[in-house]
Write an enzyme that holds these catalytic residues in place. Structure first.
Site, PDB file in Angstrom:
ATOM      1  N   GLU A 125       0.919  -1.254  -0.106  1.00 33.39           N
ATOM      2  CA  GLU A 125      -0.089  -0.115  -0.026  1.00 33.39           C
ATOM      3  C   GLU A 125       0.894   1.311   0.077  1.00 33.39           C
ATOM      4  OE1 GLU A 125      -3.343   1.674   2.892  1.00 33.39           O
ATOM      5  OE2 GLU A 125      -3.395  -0.508   2.374  1.00 33.39           O
ATOM      6  N   ASP A 127       0.150   5.206   0.607  1.00 34.00           N
ATOM      7  CA  ASP A 127      -1.136   6.190   0.898  1.00 34.00           C
ATOM      8  C   ASP A 127      -0.745   7.553   0.968  1.00 34.00           C
ATOM      9  OD1 ASP A 127      -2.360   3.764   1.667  1.00 34.00           O
ATOM     10  OD2 ASP A 127      -1.987   3.834   3.620  1.00 34.00           O
ATOM     11  N   GLU A 129      -3.187  10.192   2.747  1.00 42.21           N
ATOM     12  CA  GLU A 129      -4.392  10.437   3.549  1.00 42.21           C
ATOM     13  C   GLU A 129      -4.302  11.857   3.832  1.00 42.21           C
ATOM     14  OE1 GLU A 129      -4.918   6.003   5.335  1.00 42.21           O
ATOM     15  OE2 GLU A 129      -3.507   7.350   6.258  1.00 42.21           O
TER      16      GLU A 129
END
Length: 314
Positions: A125, A127, A129
């Site tokens: 993953e 990310d 955010e």
């Protein structure tokens, strides 16, 4: 003691409120970023339907501007998400995003790559955010990298913005190739995560889909869950568009070198050209600026969390 005229008290009160509003309105804009090359000009843009399918919360997704943009909303019933039509093994991934205005504790807006659905026990993953803040109208940027299921080793780094991300669209970008992962905001690098043969297991190594989502992160997003989502301010609406999803389509063995900036998703790696092998001097200086001025948390400096530093921090 002499009394203070009520008129003067009123003037002082108005002055204080004015100054407070000025501080609040400029909180996200204390700095002018360095000039950098606009990498988002190198690749073509996709409409929402060209690049994505509905991931969840279809009733909370509305397209506009001839499908170039969409709003995703979070309310009491659901959040919303888009998932890319293709999986990618390396590439350039970017979107213009305008965040919800108003109080937003607990709200998470994410633009990220993941293969958790394909590799539930061994997933990768990358990310971006964007986390709603507490009792102010601020948002924070959080970046993270997971590889091969190492979800217990969070590699978070957090930043303040140098602008108000609710007032206009800004480009959030991930570059992922065999050399490094770079996180950028408006083409300003804020973080580089380099590949190393000394610890290859911490580097994402499998094809991933691209996601854009808004969801309820009440349990952790704002001060460790201290401030949950307040649905009296719902719906929380994020706008996203100008998507750039340029990468190598799996299978991974078909990814070969390709000069940068030469077009559409294919079996060729679009970010393996010389300009993507490492940061330029201009980019390095810009990233140093961002990290000195704006970064307020790095897992590498969190000694209470990691008694022994993760290997890539040393």
């Amino acid at each position: 003691m002499a009394s203070f005229p009520r008129e003067n008290m009123l003037l002082l009160s108005l002055l204080f409120l004015s100054l407070a509003a000025g501080v609040s309105s400029s909180r996200n804009r204390p700095y002018t970023p360095p000039n950098v090359r606009r990498l988002t000009d190198l690749f073509g843009r996709l409409t929402i339907n060209q690049g994505f399918n509905t991931y969840y919360g279809g009733q909370n997704i509305k397209q506009f501007n001839n499908g170039s943009f969409a709003t995703l909303s979070l309310d009491k019933t659901s959040g919303a998400g888009l998932a890319s039509k293709n999986k990618y093994y390396y590439g350039f991934f970017s979107a213009a995003i305008k965040l919800p205005s108003g109080l937003s504790p607990g709200v998470v807006v994410a633009f990220y790559l993941s293969n958790a659905e394909t590799y539930p026990n061994n997933h990768d993953e990358i990310d971006i955010e964007i986390l709603g803040h507490d009792k102010r109208n601020d948002w924070n940027l959080q970046t993270n990298v997971y590889a091969n299921g190492s979800v217990n080793t969070g590699r978070e780094e957090k930043f303040n913005f140098w602008f108000d991300p609710t007032q206009d669209y800004h480009n959030y970008t991930i570059i992922w190739n065999s050399h490094h992962i770079v996180f950028l905001v408006d083409s300003v690098p804020v973080r580089e995560f380099q590949y190393s043969s000394a610890y290859p297991s911490v580097y994402p190594s499998k094809p991933m889909s691209v996601y854009a989502t808004i969801w309820d992160g009440s349990e952790w997003a704002t001060h460790g869950g201290k401030y949950p989502v307040n649905y009296s301010y719902a719906p929380f609406v994020v706008s996203i568009g100008d998507a750039e999803l340029t990468g190598c389509i799996p299978n991974p063995t078909s990814c070969t070198k390709k000069a940068a900036g030469t077009g559409n998703p294919s079996s060729l790696d679009p970010v393996d050209g010389s300009e993507f092998v490492s940061l330029s001097k201009e980019q390095s200086l810009a990233m140093d600026w961002a990290r000195r001025k704006l970064m307020f948390y790095s897992y590498c400096a969190d000694k209470s969390r990691y008694k022994v530093q993760p290997p890539e921090c040393k």
